[in-house]
Design an enzyme around this catalytic site. Structure first.
Site, PDB file in Angstrom:
ATOM      1  N   CYS A 208      13.768  10.842   5.995  1.00 54.07           N
ATOM      2  CA  CYS A 208      13.669  10.453   7.417  1.00 54.07           C
ATOM      3  C   CYS A 208      15.019  10.561   8.120  1.00 54.07           C
ATOM      4  O   CYS A 208      15.080  10.797   9.316  1.00 54.07           O
ATOM      5  CB  CYS A 208      13.056   9.069   7.580  1.00 54.07           C
ATOM      6  SG  CYS A 208      13.510   7.933   6.291  1.00 54.07           S
TER       7      CYS A 208
ATOM      8  N   LYS B 129       0.853  -1.195   0.000  1.00 57.32           N
ATOM      9  CA  LYS B 129       0.000   0.000   0.000  1.00 57.32           C
ATOM     10  C   LYS B 129       0.887   1.243   0.000  1.00 57.32           C
ATOM     11  O   LYS B 129       1.579   1.525   0.972  1.00 57.32           O
ATOM     12  CB  LYS B 129      -0.912   0.054   1.227  1.00 57.32           C
ATOM     13  CG  LYS B 129      -1.986   1.128   1.001  1.00 57.32           C
ATOM     14  CD  LYS B 129      -2.585   1.674   2.257  1.00 57.32           C
ATOM     15  CE  LYS B 129      -1.783   2.757   2.905  1.00 57.32           C
ATOM     16  NZ  LYS B 129      -1.721   4.030   2.154  1.00 57.32           N
TER      17      LYS B 129
ATOM     18  N   GLU C 250      10.650   1.117   9.911  1.00 54.58           N
ATOM     19  CA  GLU C 250      11.624   2.192   9.684  1.00 54.58           C
ATOM     20  C   GLU C 250      10.871   3.490   9.919  1.00 54.58           C
ATOM     21  O   GLU C 250       9.982   3.842   9.144  1.00 54.58           O
ATOM     22  CB  GLU C 250      12.190   2.095   8.264  1.00 54.58           C
ATOM     23  CG  GLU C 250      13.541   2.761   8.130  1.00 54.58           C
ATOM     24  CD  GLU C 250      13.452   4.123   7.484  1.00 54.58           C
ATOM     25  OE1 GLU C 250      13.385   5.123   8.246  1.00 54.58           O
ATOM     26  OE2 GLU C 250      13.437   4.190   6.249  1.00 54.58           O
TER      27      GLU C 250
ATOM     28  N   GLU D  43      10.584  15.521  15.237  1.00 46.83           N
ATOM     29  CA  GLU D  43      10.797  15.456  13.794  1.00 46.83           C
ATOM     30  C   GLU D  43       9.870  16.456  13.091  1.00 46.83           C
ATOM     31  O   GLU D  43       8.664  16.462  13.331  1.00 46.83           O
ATOM     32  CB  GLU D  43      10.497  14.044  13.286  1.00 46.83           C
ATOM     33  CG  GLU D  43      10.826  13.890  11.816  1.00 46.83           C
ATOM     34  CD  GLU D  43      10.603  12.476  11.301  1.00 46.83           C
ATOM     35  OE1 GLU D  43       9.586  11.853  11.660  1.00 46.83           O
ATOM     36  OE2 GLU D  43      11.444  12.002  10.528  1.00 46.83           O
TER      37      GLU D  43
HETATM   38  P1  ADP Z   1       3.224  10.661   7.507  1.00 49.64           P
HETATM   39  O1  ADP Z   1       2.673  11.185   8.808  1.00 49.64           O
HETATM   40  O2  ADP Z   1       4.617  11.018   7.302  1.00 49.64           O
HETATM   41  O3  ADP Z   1       2.318  10.879   6.345  1.00 49.64           O
HETATM   42  P2  ADP Z   1       2.296   8.052   8.079  1.00 49.64           P
HETATM   43  O4  ADP Z   1       2.986   7.171   9.050  1.00 49.64           O
HETATM   44  O5  ADP Z   1       0.978   8.639   8.452  1.00 49.64           O
HETATM   45  O6  ADP Z   1       3.354   9.119   7.670  1.00 49.64           O
HETATM   46  O7  ADP Z   1       2.089   7.300   6.695  1.00 49.64           O
HETATM   47  C1  ADP Z   1       2.961   6.321   6.181  1.00 49.64           C
HETATM   48  C2  ADP Z   1       2.128   5.229   5.544  1.00 49.64           C
HETATM   49  O8  ADP Z   1       1.345   4.582   6.557  1.00 49.64           O
HETATM   50  C3  ADP Z   1       1.120   5.718   4.521  1.00 49.64           C
HETATM   51  O9  ADP Z   1       1.042   4.761   3.469  1.00 49.64           O
HETATM   52  C4  ADP Z   1      -0.180   5.769   5.308  1.00 49.64           C
HETATM   53  O10 ADP Z   1      -1.343   5.655   4.514  1.00 49.64           O
HETATM   54  C5  ADP Z   1      -0.025   4.554   6.187  1.00 49.64           C
HETATM   55  N1  ADP Z   1      -0.825   4.558   7.423  1.00 49.64           N
HETATM   56  C6  ADP Z   1      -1.299   5.632   8.105  1.00 49.64           C
HETATM   57  N2  ADP Z   1      -1.988   5.228   9.201  1.00 49.64           N
HETATM   58  C7  ADP Z   1      -1.925   3.875   9.229  1.00 49.64           C
HETATM   59  C8  ADP Z   1      -2.425   2.860  10.121  1.00 49.64           C
HETATM   60  N3  ADP Z   1      -3.116   3.169  11.207  1.00 49.64           N
HETATM   61  N4  ADP Z   1      -2.141   1.559   9.839  1.00 49.64           N
HETATM   62  C9  ADP Z   1      -1.416   1.235   8.754  1.00 49.64           C
HETATM   63  N5  ADP Z   1      -0.936   2.130   7.869  1.00 49.64           N
HETATM   64  C10 ADP Z   1      -1.177   3.429   8.096  1.00 49.64           C
END
Ligand code: ADP
Length: 482
Positions: free
Chosen positions: A294, A186, A260, A391
């Site tokens: 990152c 995804k 990561e 961050e």
């Molecule tokens: P950022 O805050 O830098 O956008 P995220 O950690 O929110 O980073 O997003 C990184 C990835 O994790 C994206 O593909 C996002 O859709 C996905 N994501 C966000 N929330 C969840 C969750 N609760 N479970 C699994 N994947 C998630």
């Protein structure tokens, strides 16, 4: 000199060769499938807020189908195939990516906002190299882990962020496939396009159906994938908050997990460093790619005796930085990936001022449309300030000074994160001495942000666990039967 004085003629990369569909479905079992949710969302170009394409939003039923497809492909085809045969598919994918590298670079820049120079010279070549590199390991797993009888794990769920969309996909898919696993990936909701192009490449390479599945959507889709009972392995790159949530979701399951996560990496300049080289290194560590890295060197520590000189040179250099159209080959700093991220960065800049730090931003012309942020320096920063601890993920650098090696190691390690660090000095002994004491997964010396598929990458503490890249990256996708 300010960038207003550059007056460079525009040098935009052409978008003529881009073949974008107006609407993208889900890539499941080797074909494009409409989402059961019947919902789509827009992928925007952050440089001008135009809509690039509509992307399917996968729900539970779609995730179930993608995982079943990966399971079938694992059971019936991929796990039975010889390593040499799997390697041939990976080499084919790598070559196709190389052939389409220009299109992939332009797409990455259109969808993510990063300068074309970065996508063209860093992201896409490195992504191709990861496939070449892991293709070479596919038939040598027994030699890589002699006596440990390595075997594949099964179905891997992989969730990637928006800062290096295709590269993070390559870090995850290439080793997973080389080791005999199948995947459901995804991509981040703001940057799905190169993952969907990659699906087309898998089709063109004749990859057996179901070995790679791409489901698009937001965090809810990612959460469904993480919770799916038929997933054996989860690989996540993203924020520490979501990483912690995923870790909790995996408690009590047999799922293997690598994370990561975030970083607040220290870039340390000693008084014997080559100053001009270090100043370029500082700029590269935090400002190019808008600080959307990152492992960005977002905390600068300069030895007191050279601090004034370094700060002056940095300010001077920032005046000549070119901010603007990411497709322009002269651009140093492109667009911030999304409105949400721009708001986060702006919130931190305001916070830095209210915490009492001194701010510097160069005078420069800014585009009137799209999401842009000036490169920002903060001096007079307290070690406890939130801008030095949290961050920001934007072009914001905090500058602190130090007198002794012990002091800077202590300050650098005083962070919940531990992803990377940089040391600038003329003395090899200092590099080795400090390198051993810094709690960081990667320590660069007299350079920064250099990557290679053969070297492992990953963090300490809240920056996550597990390593991607190199031989270490293989073990995350294998189980050992000794
Ligand atoms: P950022 O805050 O830098 O956008 P995220 O950690 O929110 O980073 O997003 C990184 C990835 O994790 C994206 O593909 C996002 O859709 C996905 N994501 C966000 N929330 C969840 C969750 N609760 N479970 C699994 N994947 C998630």
């Amino acid at each position: 000199m300010s960038s207003n004085n550059w007056n460079l003629d525009p040098a935009p990369e052409s978008t003529a060769q881009i073949q974008l569909k107006p609407k993208y479905e889900l890539f499941i079992d080797g074909s494009w499938q409409k989402p059961h949710s019947k919902k789509y969302f827009d992928s925007l170009n952050p440089a001008n807020e135009s809509i690039l394409a509509q992307i399917a939003h996968a729900n539970q039923k779609d995730v179930d189908m993608a995982v079943s497809s990966a399971r079938r492909a694992y059971r019936d085809v991929w796990s039975k195939m010889s390593g040499a045969q799997r390697g041939k598919y990976l080499f084919r994918i790598a070559r196709l990516m190389q052939e389409k590298s220009r299109e992939l670079a332009v797409l990455e820049t259109l969808d993510g906002g990063k300068p074309i120079r970065e996508s063209r010279d860093v992201d896409i070549p490195l992504a191709c190299n990861h496939f070449f590199y892991y293709a070479g390991w596919a038939d040598k797993l027994n030699e890589a882990f002699a006596g440990q009888k390595p075997s594949s794990i099964g179905v891997a769920a992989q969730i990637t962020p928006w800062n290096f969309p295709l590269l993070m996909l390559a870090w995850k898919i290439a080793p997973a496939l080389a080791c005999g696993n199948t995947v459901v990936l995804k991509p981040a909701e703001t940057t799905s396009l190169t993952a969907l192009k990659f699906a087309e490449i898998c089709q063109e390479a004749g990859l057996p159906n179901g070995v790679v599945n791409i489901v698009t959507g937001f965090g809810d889709t990612g959460a469904l994938l993480v919770a799916h009972p038929d997933v054996d392995k989860i690989a996540f790159t993203g924020s520490t908050a979501v990483g912690k949530y995923i870790q909790k979701a995996c408690i009590g399951t047999a799922k293997k997990l690598t994370l990561e996560l975030g970083g607040k990496s220290a870039n340390i300049i000693l008084e014997d460093a080559q100053i001009d080289q270090a100043v370029e290194g500082i700029i590269n560590a935090i400002f190019f790619n808008q600080g959307h890295v990152c492992c960005a060197g977002s905390r600068l520590f300069v030895q007191e005796s050279i601090a004034q000189q370094v700060v002056e040179k940095l300010k001077f250099r920032l005046q000549s930085i070119y901010i603007g159209d990411p497709l322009d080959k002269n651009t140093d700093i492109g667009a911030i990936n999304s409105k949400k991220q721009l708001e986060t960065i702006e919130k931190y800049i305001a916070l830095g001022i209210s915490e009492g730090a001194s701010i510097f931003q160069p005078e420069c012309r800014m585009p009137t449309k799209g999401y842009y942020c000036k490169p920002t320096l903060f001096t007079d920063v307290a070690q406890s300030a939130r801008i030095a601890q949290e961050e920001i993920f934007g072009p914001v650098l905090t500058i602190q000074t130090f007198r002794t090696m012990e002091e800077v190691v202590q300050k650098a390690n005083n962070s919940p994160y531990g992803l990377a660090a940089g040391i600038w000095t003329a003395k090899g002994a200092r590099i080795f001495g400090m390198g051993k004491q810094l709690h960081a997964g990667v320590v660069w010396a007299n350079t920064y942000n250099k990557f290679d598929p053969s070297s492992p990458f990953g963090g300490y503490k809240e920056s996550g666990y597990g390593r991607e890249g190199g031989r270490h990256g293989l073990s995350a996708y294998l189980q050992f039967n000794t």
